[in-house]
Write an enzyme that holds these catalytic residues in place. Structure first.
Site, PDB file in Angstrom:
ATOM      1  N   LYS A  52       0.600  -0.678   0.449  1.00 34.50           N
ATOM      2  CA  LYS A  52       0.412   0.085   0.421  1.00 34.50           C
ATOM      3  C   LYS A  52       1.461   1.360  -0.165  1.00 34.50           C
ATOM      4  O   LYS A  52       0.437   2.297  -0.626  1.00 34.50           O
ATOM      5  CB  LYS A  52      -0.488  -0.356   1.174  1.00 34.50           C
ATOM      6  CG  LYS A  52      -2.080  -0.996   1.111  1.00 34.50           C
ATOM      7  CD  LYS A  52      -2.931  -1.142   2.174  1.00 34.50           C
ATOM      8  CE  LYS A  52      -3.885  -2.045   2.081  1.00 34.50           C
ATOM      9  NZ  LYS A  52      -4.057  -2.856   3.249  1.00 34.50           N
ATOM     10  N   GLN A  96      -5.913  -2.412   8.533  1.00 34.09           N
ATOM     11  CA  GLN A  96      -5.574  -3.835   8.521  1.00 34.09           C
ATOM     12  C   GLN A  96      -5.704  -5.180   9.436  1.00 34.09           C
ATOM     13  O   GLN A  96      -5.500  -4.859   9.989  1.00 34.09           O
ATOM     14  CB  GLN A  96      -3.295  -4.263   8.500  1.00 34.09           C
ATOM     15  CG  GLN A  96      -3.095  -5.105   7.302  1.00 34.09           C
ATOM     16  CD  GLN A  96      -3.861  -5.048   6.070  1.00 34.09           C
ATOM     17  OE1 GLN A  96      -3.843  -3.660   5.695  1.00 34.09           O
ATOM     18  NE2 GLN A  96      -4.012  -5.775   5.283  1.00 34.09           N
ATOM     19  N   ASP A 119     -11.710   1.332   2.670  1.00 32.73           N
ATOM     20  CA  ASP A 119     -12.135  -0.437   2.910  1.00 32.73           C
ATOM     21  C   ASP A 119     -13.492  -0.629   2.295  1.00 32.73           C
ATOM     22  O   ASP A 119     -13.899  -1.581   1.741  1.00 32.73           O
ATOM     23  CB  ASP A 119     -11.870  -0.792   4.166  1.00 32.73           C
ATOM     24  CG  ASP A 119     -10.381  -1.527   4.137  1.00 32.73           C
ATOM     25  OD1 ASP A 119      -9.523  -1.576   3.185  1.00 32.73           O
ATOM     26  OD2 ASP A 119      -9.552  -1.374   4.715  1.00 32.73           O
TER      27      ASP A 119
HETATM   28  N1  GUN Z   1      -6.317  -7.617   5.024  1.00 37.53           N
HETATM   29  C1  GUN Z   1      -6.392  -8.144   3.634  1.00 37.53           C
HETATM   30  N2  GUN Z   1      -7.641  -7.985   2.972  1.00 37.53           N
HETATM   31  C2  GUN Z   1      -7.467  -6.421   3.978  1.00 37.53           C
HETATM   32  C3  GUN Z   1      -8.548  -5.293   2.871  1.00 37.53           C
HETATM   33  O1  GUN Z   1      -9.161  -5.206   1.839  1.00 37.53           O
HETATM   34  N3  GUN Z   1      -8.284  -4.829   3.923  1.00 37.53           N
HETATM   35  C4  GUN Z   1      -7.932  -4.747   5.016  1.00 37.53           C
HETATM   36  N4  GUN Z   1      -8.680  -3.251   5.830  1.00 37.53           N
HETATM   37  N5  GUN Z   1      -7.739  -5.454   6.090  1.00 37.53           N
HETATM   38  C5  GUN Z   1      -7.428  -6.512   4.644  1.00 37.53           C
END
Ligand code: GUN
Length: 284
Positions: A52, A96, A119
């Site tokens: 990210k 996350q 998200d």
């Molecule tokens: N963990 C795995 N995929 C994701 C996601 O798309 N968003 C978040 N916040 N955590 C994740």
């Protein structure tokens, strides 16, 4: 043989589009910032968070990382989210997942301001998706819709089968296909006659998390097959849910793993972050 849907190419297209928007905002004196919270040191999560940061750097988005220790308490995490919710310099907040077991995921996701919820996991944003009036979409389903649109894949009147009913992928995916006028069936572990149901799919989307789950006998000739899976096979190699080698002989189009849905998920987070910045500055 199926045409391969190139997720990397579509992701590059989306990221370029968003990069231009970031540059426009910067020219108006507006910075775009994403706060990423990581609790503990789950190895996969560390890789996702690093990716990210890379994407943000590429687009000119300011990424601020909060790496908190495994033993962080609910109060500490909620206090950080509260601070970020109030911080005018932060446009998007992502916590996350998965969180360490002692933390209440639902409460954490509900604490993030819906306006900064890149998200799209907050119940308010989930509800908006149901109603078809949304600002943010969860990244994986949104990325799949972008791919379908990029390749001019007709969805209206088509039979779409989604395998998997998670809140993050299966359910919102089904809703987006419904909004785009497909006739949608959601399958899951208790579905009877899975093979027959899948055989009726013009568009088959698998989000199961099991290698080689979708075999050629489940796929209609000429179907579009979208593989959301991210698994390791017996040899430890990254693979999706779909038995790619045999299914590609039947499908008209198919996403590979890696290089299919994965890069799109990453690109759509950037998209949501830019949307958040535009909204918060009254530009959208
Ligand atoms: N963990 C795995 N995929 C994701 C996601 O798309 N968003 C978040 N916040 N955590 C994740």
């Amino acid at each position: 043989m199926a045409q391969i849907i190139d997720g990397k190419a579509v992701a590059a297209f989306v990221k370029n589009r968003e990069k231009d928007k970031v540059a426009d905002l910067n020219n108006q004196g507006i910075k775009v910032s994403l706060a990423v919270i990581l609790v503990g040191n789950d190895p996969a999560s560390c890789v996702y968070v690093a990716n990210k940061r890379k994407d943000c750097d590429e687009l000119g988005i300011n990424s601020i990382e909060y790496a908190l220790p495994e033993e962080t308490t609910m109060d500490e995490l909620l206090a950080l989210i509260d601070k970020l919710n109030k911080d005018k310099d932060i446009n998007g907040i992502l916590c996350q997942l998965p969180l360490p077991r002692h933390l209440d995921e639902t409460q954490v996701l509900e604490a993030i301001s819906p306006l900064k919820d890149v998200d799209a996991f907050h119940p308010e944003n989930v509800g908006r998706i149901m109603m078809g009036k949304y600002e943010f979409l969860p990244c994986t389903p949104a990325g799949i819709m972008e791919m379908l649109s990029y390749y001019n894949i007709e969805t209206s009147g088509k039979n779409c089968v989604v395998i998997g009913r998670s809140n993050i992928v299966g359910k919102p995916m089904a809703m987006l296909m419904l909004h785009s006028n497909s006739t949608v069936t959601i399958c899951h572990s208790r579905t009877k006659n899975l093979k027959e149901v899948c055989n009726g799919a013009d568009i088959l989307i698998s989000a199961v998390g099991k290698a080689d789950f979708v075999t050629a006998d489940m796929v209609k000739d000429g179907a579009v097959v979208i593989d959301v899976g991210m698994n390791r096979n017996g040899a430890g190699k990254l693979c999706g849910d779909v038995d790619f080698e045999s299914v590609k002989e039947k499908a008209s189009m198919i996403t590979p793993v890696p290089g299919g849905v994965g890069p799109m998920t990453r690109a759509m987070l950037m998209c949501n972050t830019v949307t958040a910045a535009l909204k918060q500055n009254g530009l959208k």
